[in-house]
Design a protein around this motif. Structure first.
Motif, PDB file in Angstrom:
ATOM      1  N   LEU A  54      -7.670 -87.847  17.781  1.00 57.65           N
ATOM      2  CA  LEU A  54      -7.015 -87.915  19.085  1.00 57.65           C
ATOM      3  C   LEU A  54      -5.972 -86.834  19.223  1.00 57.65           C
ATOM      4  O   LEU A  54      -5.485 -86.293  18.235  1.00 57.65           O
ATOM      5  CB  LEU A  54      -6.399 -89.296  19.323  1.00 57.65           C
ATOM      6  N   GLU A  55      -5.652 -86.525  20.480  1.00 57.10           N
ATOM      7  CA  GLU A  55      -4.609 -85.559  20.815  1.00 57.10           C
ATOM      8  C   GLU A  55      -3.882 -86.040  22.062  1.00 57.10           C
ATOM      9  O   GLU A  55      -4.496 -86.625  22.956  1.00 57.10           O
ATOM     10  CB  GLU A  55      -5.198 -84.180  21.133  1.00 57.10           C
ATOM     11  N   SER A  56      -2.595 -85.765  22.116  1.00 58.28           N
ATOM     12  CA  SER A  56      -1.790 -86.044  23.300  1.00 58.28           C
ATOM     13  C   SER A  56      -1.018 -84.783  23.647  1.00 58.28           C
ATOM     14  O   SER A  56      -0.605 -84.045  22.752  1.00 58.28           O
ATOM     15  CB  SER A  56      -0.823 -87.196  23.017  1.00 58.28           C
ATOM     16  N   ASP A  57      -0.809 -84.553  24.937  1.00 61.62           N
ATOM     17  CA  ASP A  57      -0.063 -83.373  25.358  1.00 61.62           C
ATOM     18  C   ASP A  57       1.438 -83.626  25.453  1.00 61.62           C
ATOM     19  O   ASP A  57       2.187 -82.771  25.888  1.00 61.62           O
ATOM     20  CB  ASP A  57      -0.602 -82.837  26.684  1.00 61.62           C
ATOM     21  N   HIS A  58       1.868 -84.828  25.024  1.00 59.84           N
ATOM     22  CA  HIS A  58       3.291 -85.163  25.050  1.00 59.84           C
ATOM     23  C   HIS A  58       3.557 -86.252  24.001  1.00 59.84           C
ATOM     24  O   HIS A  58       2.622 -86.867  23.490  1.00 59.84           O
ATOM     25  CB  HIS A  58       3.700 -85.620  26.444  1.00 59.84           C
ATOM     26  N   PRO A  59       4.821 -86.508  23.654  1.00 59.85           N
ATOM     27  CA  PRO A  59       5.128 -87.519  22.637  1.00 59.85           C
ATOM     28  C   PRO A  59       4.627 -88.908  23.042  1.00 59.85           C
ATOM     29  O   PRO A  59       4.794 -89.341  24.187  1.00 59.85           O
ATOM     30  CB  PRO A  59       6.654 -87.494  22.550  1.00 59.85           C
ATOM     31  N   VAL A  60       4.017 -89.585  22.085  1.00 60.12           N
ATOM     32  CA  VAL A  60       3.443 -90.895  22.326  1.00 60.12           C
ATOM     33  C   VAL A  60       3.415 -91.677  21.008  1.00 60.12           C
ATOM     34  O   VAL A  60       3.334 -91.089  19.938  1.00 60.12           O
ATOM     35  CB  VAL A  60       2.020 -90.754  22.927  1.00 60.12           C
ATOM     36  N   VAL A  61       3.513 -93.003  21.115  1.00 60.42           N
ATOM     37  CA  VAL A  61       3.362 -93.891  19.961  1.00 60.42           C
ATOM     38  C   VAL A  61       2.223 -94.851  20.272  1.00 60.42           C
ATOM     39  O   VAL A  61       2.195 -95.465  21.349  1.00 60.42           O
ATOM     40  CB  VAL A  61       4.650 -94.691  19.671  1.00 60.42           C
ATOM     41  N   LEU A  62       1.278 -94.966  19.336  1.00 60.21           N
ATOM     42  CA  LEU A  62       0.171 -95.900  19.457  1.00 60.21           C
ATOM     43  C   LEU A  62       0.321 -96.958  18.383  1.00 60.21           C
ATOM     44  O   LEU A  62       0.545 -96.637  17.220  1.00 60.21           O
ATOM     45  CB  LEU A  62      -1.166 -95.178  19.287  1.00 60.21           C
ATOM     46  N   ARG A  63       0.194 -98.230  18.776  1.00 65.45           N
ATOM     47  CA  ARG A  63       0.348 -99.351  17.836  1.00 65.45           C
ATOM     48  C   ARG A  63      -0.875-100.261  17.939  1.00 65.45           C
ATOM     49  O   ARG A  63      -1.576-100.259  18.939  1.00 65.45           O
ATOM     50  CB  ARG A  63       1.586-100.167  18.168  1.00 65.45           C
ATOM     51  N   SER A  81       4.445 -88.912  31.836  1.00 66.34           N
ATOM     52  CA  SER A  81       3.033 -88.912  32.217  1.00 66.34           C
ATOM     53  C   SER A  81       2.329 -87.784  31.482  1.00 66.34           C
ATOM     54  O   SER A  81       2.904 -86.725  31.252  1.00 66.34           O
ATOM     55  CB  SER A  81       2.873 -88.720  33.719  1.00 66.34           C
ATOM     56  N   GLY A  82       1.084 -88.021  31.139  1.00 62.14           N
ATOM     57  CA  GLY A  82       0.300 -86.999  30.456  1.00 62.14           C
ATOM     58  C   GLY A  82      -1.091 -87.505  30.151  1.00 62.14           C
ATOM     59  O   GLY A  82      -1.569 -88.453  30.781  1.00 62.14           O
ATOM     60  N   HIS A  83      -1.738 -86.875  29.186  1.00 63.06           N
ATOM     61  CA  HIS A  83      -3.104 -87.218  28.839  1.00 63.06           C
ATOM     62  C   HIS A  83      -3.247 -87.452  27.347  1.00 63.06           C
ATOM     63  O   HIS A  83      -2.605 -86.791  26.536  1.00 63.06           O
ATOM     64  CB  HIS A  83      -4.066 -86.111  29.277  1.00 63.06           C
ATOM     65  N   LEU A  84      -4.130 -88.368  27.037  1.00 63.75           N
ATOM     66  CA  LEU A  84      -4.506 -88.675  25.670  1.00 63.75           C
ATOM     67  C   LEU A  84      -6.006 -88.419  25.570  1.00 63.75           C
ATOM     68  O   LEU A  84      -6.780 -88.927  26.392  1.00 63.75           O
ATOM     69  CB  LEU A  84      -4.184 -90.131  25.343  1.00 63.75           C
ATOM     70  N   VAL A  85      -6.417 -87.594  24.603  1.00 70.04           N
ATOM     71  CA  VAL A  85      -7.826 -87.275  24.405  1.00 70.04           C
ATOM     72  C   VAL A  85      -8.289 -87.966  23.137  1.00 70.04           C
ATOM     73  O   VAL A  85      -7.688 -87.788  22.075  1.00 70.04           O
ATOM     74  CB  VAL A  85      -8.049 -85.749  24.299  1.00 70.04           C
ATOM     75  N   LEU A  86      -9.348 -88.771  23.255  1.00 72.97           N
ATOM     76  CA  LEU A  86      -9.943 -89.466  22.121  1.00 72.97           C
ATOM     77  C   LEU A  86     -11.263 -88.788  21.789  1.00 72.97           C
ATOM     78  O   LEU A  86     -12.069 -88.508  22.690  1.00 72.97           O
ATOM     79  CB  LEU A  86     -10.184 -90.936  22.448  1.00 72.97           C
ATOM     80  N   ILE A 114      -7.835 -89.771  28.804  1.00 77.80           N
ATOM     81  CA  ILE A 114      -7.222 -90.921  29.457  1.00 77.80           C
ATOM     82  C   ILE A 114      -5.846 -90.511  29.965  1.00 77.80           C
ATOM     83  O   ILE A 114      -5.039 -89.965  29.202  1.00 77.80           O
ATOM     84  CB  ILE A 114      -7.084 -92.105  28.479  1.00 77.80           C
ATOM     85  N   ALA A 115      -5.576 -90.781  31.235  1.00 81.06           N
ATOM     86  CA  ALA A 115      -4.248 -90.536  31.797  1.00 81.06           C
ATOM     87  C   ALA A 115      -3.333 -91.677  31.363  1.00 81.06           C
ATOM     88  O   ALA A 115      -3.683 -92.846  31.501  1.00 81.06           O
ATOM     89  CB  ALA A 115      -4.311 -90.458  33.312  1.00 81.06           C
ATOM     90  N   ILE A 116      -2.178 -91.331  30.800  1.00 78.72           N
ATOM     91  CA  ILE A 116      -1.207 -92.350  30.400  1.00 78.72           C
ATOM     92  C   ILE A 116       0.158 -91.988  30.965  1.00 78.72           C
ATOM     93  O   ILE A 116       0.455 -90.835  31.233  1.00 78.72           O
ATOM     94  CB  ILE A 116      -1.133 -92.533  28.864  1.00 78.72           C
ATOM     95  N   ASP A 117       0.979 -93.012  31.159  1.00 78.22           N
ATOM     96  CA  ASP A 117       2.350 -92.854  31.633  1.00 78.22           C
ATOM     97  C   ASP A 117       3.136 -94.073  31.170  1.00 78.22           C
ATOM     98  O   ASP A 117       2.562 -94.976  30.562  1.00 78.22           O
ATOM     99  CB  ASP A 117       2.389 -92.653  33.149  1.00 78.22           C
ATOM    100  N   PRO A 118       4.432 -94.124  31.437  1.00 77.04           N
ATOM    101  CA  PRO A 118       5.230 -95.266  30.953  1.00 77.04           C
ATOM    102  C   PRO A 118       4.745 -96.629  31.440  1.00 77.04           C
ATOM    103  O   PRO A 118       5.037 -97.639  30.821  1.00 77.04           O
ATOM    104  CB  PRO A 118       6.639 -94.955  31.474  1.00 77.04           C
ATOM    105  N   ASP A 119       3.988 -96.687  32.541  1.00 83.41           N
ATOM    106  CA  ASP A 119       3.483 -97.962  33.051  1.00 83.41           C
ATOM    107  C   ASP A 119       2.229 -98.439  32.327  1.00 83.41           C
ATOM    108  O   ASP A 119       1.873 -99.610  32.413  1.00 83.41           O
ATOM    109  CB  ASP A 119       3.188 -97.867  34.546  1.00 83.41           C
TER     110      ASP A 119
END
Length: 129
Positions: A54-63, A81-86, A114-119
């Protein structure tokens, strides 16, 4: 090391990433039979057994990551807001993500974005048979 990758038996299970903007990396981190390399800054990049996971274009934590043959599930925390590529999907493979902004996703090459954001708090990605 634990800020980038950890297995928390009594907490959030398998965890990847950080909300930090700083550069850091961990190589050859073994979980079971799988070897992980994790790179942070400016986003997140994870390799499993030498292959992109996976890759993200911004800081992210996955649990609570559960990566199966028919589904991928994890809880996500991010400030932006940004994108996560699986990776590990077929070109034009159809997937459903009831917890994502876009419910129907299509594989592009060997990945899905996948588009992700704080929501967005959880990703439940189901592969169509």
């Amino acid at each position: 090391v634990e800020e980038l990758i950890a297995v928390e038996a009594w907490g959030s299970g398998f965890r990847l990433g950080s909300l930090s903007e700083e550069k850091a990396s961990v190589s050859n981190f073994w979980i079971g039979k799988d070897r992980y390399d994790v790179f942070l800054g400016p986003g997140l990049r994870v390799m499993r057994n030498g292959e992109k996971l996976l890759e993200s274009d911004h800081p992210v934590v996955l649990r609570n990551i559960a990566w199966g043959t028919d589904s991928v599930h994890f809880d996500v925390t991010t400030r932006n807001s940004g994108h996560l590529v699986l990776y590990g999907f077929r070109n034009n493979e159809q997937m459903h993500c009831d917890s994502c902004r876009e419910k129907q996703l299509t594989g592009n090459g060997n990945s899905v974005m996948i588009a992700i954001d704080p929501d967005v708090k959880t990703v439940n990605l189901l592969r169509h048979p």
